[in-house]
Design an enzyme around this catalytic site. Sequence first.
Site, PDB file in Angstrom:
ATOM      1  CB  CYS A   3      -0.991  -0.009   1.163  1.00 42.53           C
ATOM      2  SG  CYS A   3      -0.301   0.221   2.812  1.00 42.53           S
ATOM      3  CG  ASN A   6       4.361  -1.593   5.120  1.00 39.24           C
ATOM      4  OD1 ASN A   6       5.467  -1.911   5.553  1.00 39.24           O
ATOM      5  ND2 ASN A   6       3.393  -2.470   5.006  1.00 39.24           N
ATOM      6  CB  CYS A   8      -3.661   1.658   7.023  1.00 44.34           C
ATOM      7  SG  CYS A   8      -3.477   3.184   7.961  1.00 44.34           S
ATOM      8  NE  ARG A   9      -4.605   1.295   1.713  1.00 45.86           N
ATOM      9  CZ  ARG A   9      -4.491   1.936   0.562  1.00 45.86           C
ATOM     10  NH1 ARG A   9      -5.402   1.769  -0.379  1.00 45.86           N
ATOM     11  NH2 ARG A   9      -3.477   2.745   0.336  1.00 45.86           N
ATOM     12  CB  SER A  10       0.348  -3.412   2.924  1.00 49.31           C
ATOM     13  OG  SER A  10       1.068  -2.376   3.511  1.00 49.31           O
ATOM     14  CG  ASP A 117      -5.221   5.115   2.944  1.00 52.43           C
ATOM     15  OD1 ASP A 117      -5.327   4.745   4.142  1.00 52.43           O
ATOM     16  OD2 ASP A 117      -4.188   5.663   2.502  1.00 52.43           O
TER      17      ASP A 117
END
Length: 149
Positions: A3, A6, A8-10, A117
């Site tokens: 993401c 690096n 939140c999402r990933s 995001d």
Amino acid sequence: MVCLGNICRSPLAEGILSSKLPKNKFIVQSAGTADWHVGKSPDKRSVEVAKKNGLDISNQKAAHFKPTDFENYDYIFVMDNSNYIDVINQTNNENHKYKVNLILNELYPTENMDIPDPYYGLQNGFEAVYKLLDDSCTVLASKLSKIHS
């Protein structure tokens, strides 16, 4: 799993997919296309939603995606189209491009949808992202387990 920052999402995607695959056969890592958070822990909201779902991602540290990752990993899943472009722009051959896919294409093939995001949103944004990633990673884990059995 890639993401932007690096945090939140990933990291969620890394933790979720890791939990669904045998650790002796698969290595799952995450990185960001930007280097703002290198060495930092995931966002506390990602840590909390992961913990709520039985996963501990608190020991992960943000990393920066680099061209050598194409040699080190067989698959590269990105969270959105912007990061897809950023990663593709670092490729130097067609084989590398073939490794890069949008994670939501696991649920919605060829639709090229983004995992939103959640950084600037409310807590339920993290829960929605977790659900999307969990569903995508369930499909992905099944595929990878069959390919690499």
